[in-house]
Design an enzyme around this catalytic site. Structure first.
Site, PDB file in Angstrom:
ATOM      1  N   TRP A  11       0.819  -1.228   0.000  1.00  0.00           N
ATOM      2  CA  TRP A  11       0.000   0.000   0.000  1.00  0.00           C
ATOM      3  C   TRP A  11       0.846   1.268   0.000  1.00  0.00           C
ATOM      4  CZ3 TRP A  11      -4.589  -0.791   3.973  1.00  0.00           C
ATOM      5  CH2 TRP A  11      -5.520  -1.687   3.406  1.00  0.00           C
ATOM      6  N   LYS A  12       2.153   1.139   0.266  1.00  0.00           N
ATOM      7  CA  LYS A  12       3.020   2.315   0.387  1.00  0.00           C
ATOM      8  C   LYS A  12       2.391   3.290   1.402  1.00  0.00           C
ATOM      9  CE  LYS A  12       4.677   1.188  -4.168  1.00  0.00           C
ATOM     10  NZ  LYS A  12       5.303   1.602  -5.404  1.00  0.00           N
ATOM     11  N   GLU A  97      12.043   2.292  -3.268  1.00  0.00           N
ATOM     12  CA  GLU A  97      11.744   3.634  -2.737  1.00  0.00           C
ATOM     13  C   GLU A  97      12.504   3.870  -1.435  1.00  0.00           C
ATOM     14  OE1 GLU A  97       7.493   3.148  -2.854  1.00  0.00           O
ATOM     15  OE2 GLU A  97       7.594   3.167  -5.030  1.00  0.00           O
ATOM     16  N   GLY A 173       4.962   2.003 -10.836  1.00  0.00           N
ATOM     17  CA  GLY A 173       4.073   3.165 -10.876  1.00  0.00           C
ATOM     18  C   GLY A 173       4.061   3.891 -12.217  1.00  0.00           C
ATOM     19  N   SER A 213       3.743  -2.260 -11.950  1.00  0.00           N
ATOM     20  CA  SER A 213       2.565  -2.068 -12.798  1.00  0.00           C
ATOM     21  C   SER A 213       1.803  -3.366 -13.076  1.00  0.00           C
ATOM     22  CB  SER A 213       2.954  -1.354 -14.107  1.00  0.00           C
ATOM     23  OG  SER A 213       3.506  -0.084 -13.827  1.00  0.00           O
ATOM     24  N   GLY A 235      -0.061   0.150  -6.840  1.00  0.00           N
ATOM     25  CA  GLY A 235      -1.287   0.920  -7.088  1.00  0.00           C
ATOM     26  C   GLY A 235      -2.558   0.086  -7.131  1.00  0.00           C
TER      27      GLY A 235
HETATM   28  P1  13P Z   1       3.009  -0.446  -8.860  1.00  0.00           P
HETATM   29  O1  13P Z   1       2.238  -1.744  -8.900  1.00  0.00           O
HETATM   30  O2  13P Z   1       2.171   0.729  -8.474  1.00  0.00           O
HETATM   31  O3  13P Z   1       3.806  -0.247 -10.113  1.00  0.00           O
HETATM   32  O4  13P Z   1       4.067  -0.581  -7.661  1.00  0.00           O
HETATM   33  C1  13P Z   1       4.878  -1.700  -7.595  1.00  0.00           C
HETATM   34  C2  13P Z   1       5.590  -1.701  -6.296  1.00  0.00           C
HETATM   35  O5  13P Z   1       6.444  -0.887  -6.048  1.00  0.00           O
HETATM   36  C3  13P Z   1       5.185  -2.725  -5.308  1.00  0.00           C
HETATM   37  O6  13P Z   1       6.090  -2.791  -4.271  1.00  0.00           O
END
Ligand code: 13P
Length: 249
Positions: A11-12, A97, A173, A213, A235
């Site tokens: 979920w970040k 990140e 992302g 993604s 996402g």
């Molecule tokens: P997305 O699915 O939003 O590209 O993010 C991938 C991610 O960083 C999962 O840890």
């Protein structure tokens, strides 16, 4: 024994505690009969509400980070012991990140992995290359270097139980998903690297995920690759679409 698929949401920095409870109640019926392991890696403040609202379901809860020390003067940090006592099963370590914005090093990650295992947590260790590295043709060398440094001194038994997520940074992302061939090439190389450091048995046990993604439209093809054991989803894990990814078949 075939490896069980796993679909983990990251979920970040999204979802409040109230939003967590509301989301879980919508997700529960969508993942009830899932063949895959289902994990939600939520922000620290959401861990307790997520654990409470998923009790009695197949959804397991993960954290997104932890400190490598047992406890002490580390303001703002959370320890492996705290996570494990609360009922958390998984912890994402080394997300790109965190490596980029919080300057996490492979040396720190190695210590975090050891501490996570000490407390019975299952790490989801992330690795991945930048677009520049891919264009230079050094992707596999880079990934092998990350894996070897992060796993230094960790036992074969621990590695067999852990999860490695291949997340190309250029695919996170951006909507630029790696093709299934690109993702499989790297996930296979990770498995070969584990076989080289440890043995074939350990390499056959470790679960390797693709992240970047992933959505309901591309999950089935990606997860059908022989060395891809599921996905780490950013996402799309914030939407009911996550239920479709879990039931990707
Ligand atoms: P997305 O699915 O939003 O590209 O993010 C991938 C991610 O960083 C999962 O840890």
């Amino acid at each position: 024994m075939p490896r069980k698929k796993i679909v983990a949401g990251n979920w970040k920095m999204n979802m409040t505690p109230a939003e967590t409870v509301a989301f879980v109640s919508k997700l529960r019926p969508l993942v009830d009969d899932a063949d895959a392991d289902v994990v939600l890696c939520v922000p620290a403040i959401d861990i307790v509400p997520a654990l409470t609202s998923t009790r009695g379901t197949c959804i397991e809860i993960g954290a997104q980070n932890m400190h490598y020390e047992e406890n002490g003067a580390y303001t703002g940090e959370i320890s492996a012991g705290m996570l494990s006592e609360a009922g958390v099963k998984y912890v994402i370590l080394g997300h790109s990140e965190r490596r980029e914005y919080f300057h996490e090093t492979d040396e720190e990650l190695n210590k975090k992995l050891k501490k996570a295992f000490e407390h019975g947590l299952t790490p989801i260790l992330c690795c991945g290359e930048t677009l520049e590295q891919r264009n230079k043709g050094i992707t596999l060398d880079w990934i092998r270097m990350q894996i070897k440094s992060d796993l230094f001194g960790i036992s074969d038994a621990d590695v067999a139980e852990m999860i490695i997520a291949y997340e190309p940074i250029w695919a996170i992302g951006t909507g630029m998903t790696a093709t299934s061939d690109q993702a499989e090439e790297v996930c296979k190389a990770i498995r070969e690297c584990i076989a080289e450091i440890y043995d074939d048995y350990t390499a056959e046990c470790v679960r390797i995920l693709y992240g970047g993604s992933v959505n309901a439209g591309n999950a089935a093809e990606l997860f059908a690759q022989p060395d891809i054991d599921g996905g780490l989803v950013g996402g799309a894990s914030l939407k009911p679409e996550f239920g479709k990814i879990v039931r990707y078949k």
